[in-house]
Write an enzyme that holds these catalytic residues in place. Sequence first.
Site, PDB file in Angstrom:
ATOM      1  N   GLY A 236      47.502  59.306  -5.486  1.00 52.98           N
ATOM      2  CA  GLY A 236      47.996  59.253  -6.416  1.00 52.98           C
ATOM      3  C   GLY A 236      49.639  58.138  -6.351  1.00 52.98           C
ATOM      4  O   GLY A 236      49.826  57.225  -7.595  1.00 52.98           O
ATOM      5  N   GLU A 272      47.610  63.237   0.837  1.00 55.72           N
ATOM      6  CA  GLU A 272      46.822  62.496   0.908  1.00 55.72           C
ATOM      7  C   GLU A 272      46.837  61.285  -0.256  1.00 55.72           C
ATOM      8  O   GLU A 272      45.248  61.347  -0.839  1.00 55.72           O
ATOM      9  CB  GLU A 272      45.903  63.943   0.129  1.00 55.72           C
ATOM     10  CG  GLU A 272      46.158  64.145  -0.981  1.00 55.72           C
ATOM     11  CD  GLU A 272      44.552  64.990  -1.453  1.00 55.72           C
ATOM     12  OE1 GLU A 272      44.213  65.106  -2.898  1.00 55.72           O
ATOM     13  OE2 GLU A 272      44.120  66.174  -0.892  1.00 55.72           O
ATOM     14  N   GLY A 274      44.560  57.899  -0.822  1.00 50.23           N
ATOM     15  CA  GLY A 274      43.712  56.257  -1.012  1.00 50.23           C
ATOM     16  C   GLY A 274      43.829  55.267  -0.691  1.00 50.23           C
ATOM     17  O   GLY A 274      44.223  54.465   0.494  1.00 50.23           O
ATOM     18  N   ARG A 275      44.377  54.473  -2.251  1.00 47.41           N
ATOM     19  CA  ARG A 275      44.635  53.727  -2.254  1.00 47.41           C
ATOM     20  C   ARG A 275      45.616  52.595  -1.671  1.00 47.41           C
ATOM     21  O   ARG A 275      45.402  52.013  -0.969  1.00 47.41           O
ATOM     22  CB  ARG A 275      44.416  53.232  -3.907  1.00 47.41           C
ATOM     23  CG  ARG A 275      44.506  52.368  -4.262  1.00 47.41           C
ATOM     24  CD  ARG A 275      44.560  52.115  -6.045  1.00 47.41           C
ATOM     25  NE  ARG A 275      44.609  53.095  -7.181  1.00 47.41           N
ATOM     26  CZ  ARG A 275      42.830  52.585  -7.547  1.00 47.41           C
ATOM     27  NH1 ARG A 275      43.153  51.386  -7.669  1.00 47.41           N
ATOM     28  NH2 ARG A 275      42.541  53.251  -8.188  1.00 47.41           N
ATOM     29  N   CYS A 344      23.415  39.526 -15.610  1.00 48.90           N
ATOM     30  CA  CYS A 344      22.943  39.559 -16.777  1.00 48.90           C
ATOM     31  C   CYS A 344      23.975  40.553 -17.629  1.00 48.90           C
ATOM     32  O   CYS A 344      23.369  41.184 -18.940  1.00 48.90           O
ATOM     33  CB  CYS A 344      21.922  39.120 -17.511  1.00 48.90           C
ATOM     34  SG  CYS A 344      20.341  38.453 -16.093  1.00 48.90           S
ATOM     35  N   TYR A 373      38.324  51.222  -3.495  1.00 45.98           N
ATOM     36  CA  TYR A 373      37.741  51.140  -4.496  1.00 45.98           C
ATOM     37  C   TYR A 373      37.508  49.816  -4.762  1.00 45.98           C
ATOM     38  O   TYR A 373      37.315  49.364  -6.649  1.00 45.98           O
ATOM     39  CB  TYR A 373      38.771  51.662  -5.755  1.00 45.98           C
ATOM     40  CG  TYR A 373      39.375  53.342  -5.743  1.00 45.98           C
ATOM     41  CD1 TYR A 373      38.248  54.507  -5.272  1.00 45.98           C
ATOM     42  CD2 TYR A 373      40.474  53.271  -5.228  1.00 45.98           C
ATOM     43  CE1 TYR A 373      38.687  55.745  -5.388  1.00 45.98           C
ATOM     44  CE2 TYR A 373      41.154  54.998  -4.816  1.00 45.98           C
ATOM     45  CZ  TYR A 373      40.343  55.915  -4.647  1.00 45.98           C
ATOM     46  OH  TYR A 373      40.516  56.903  -4.373  1.00 45.98           O
TER      47      TYR A 373
END
Length: 409
Positions: A236, A272, A274-275, A344, A373
């Site tokens: 987070g 844990e 990630g980002r 489009c 992400y």
Amino acid sequence: MNNIPATVISAIAEARVRHDDPLAVFIYDLAALSRHVGEMMSVLPEGVELYYAIKANSEASVLRTLASLVDGFEVSSGGEIERLENSGNLKPFIFSGPGKLDSDLRRALGHGECTIHVESLNEITRLARLAQEAGRVQPVFIRINPQLPPQITSRLAMAGTATPFGIDETDLADAVRMVDSAGYLQLKGFHVHAMSHQQDTRRHQELMAFYLQRWPHWKALSEFPQHISHLNVGGGIGVNYLGHEQFDWPGFCTTLRTLLSDCEDRPVLRFEPGRYVSAFCGYYAIEVLDRKISHGKGFLVCRGGTHQFRLPVAQGHDHPVIHLPQRPVQDSDPQSWTVVGQLCTPKDILSRDRQLCGVSQGDILLLPLAGAYGYNISHADFLCHPRPEIIFLSDETLSDGTENPCSCA
């Protein structure tokens, strides 16, 4: 943010030579990733672990680079378990997330170094049955959705409110009894992942203090508290895409060390993220196809778009853009441009109202902070455009022992 490594500039130039069509490529700087994660690990307090959440970027080269640095990995599907297997991973991993299939759980049960986070009472029942079928005593964490103090907030709440994640704290005693009474499950810890996109270091410190305050109460619910050793506090930790000031990880770890020293019965803490691990190593390079003015507004139409790099839409922001001219730029005043892709739909916007000087067709626009992400959450098959090349850069030896100064996928 404009200090682009020379290796990235060179990789773009080499890619232009390889491609007949205008360019859209991702570049992951694995050497920079190694340095960043090495710095993160170096300031962790004793008794604190860092697992990488592979949902942020599960490319095999990224996983192999991180395998020698982090304590393990976090996965949320059978497909992500397969990604780890295919990357040659031998590190421990944790399996969390709602809606696990029986086939996913059976795959996880086949790994000796896997801990499963249970998210509901039903999932406890199913996992106990599957563990018995496999003849394996499975270590588990119970994921808790606690009541949170009102001042602890972030952009994206994962707990402390009605969510599909975890077991409400009011039902925790029942969940603990179910695990304790299951012959093939062993409760090893608890998991709380309350918020995402947290950029406020002080609030995250307050969240850790709250978890540690609740820890002895949660542990005391078990008939076998001596088996409970770990508290997974999730990830987070956010990334500031619009400025230079980032989450103060070293300062956060200093405060965390003090918090843990005050605990009489301190758990092994497990993060844990990630980002915050992989975002900084990635770049998305796109070539300008056209410039146009529509109803007084300037647009740069580029190769690629949100079907390859969905992050700006997912985050709801205008991504930073670095202009890399491919020919000398005449002196000119900055002009406002909205950077769009080839789709489009008017929603195919990467960045609005960028002030850029002398942009021409054939120039490269580089979007940094694209290592998490980005491509892996994108709808790559929309309009059936070719998938972008992915380039991996490293000036070091990868964990598989191969020298990889520049490899392409």
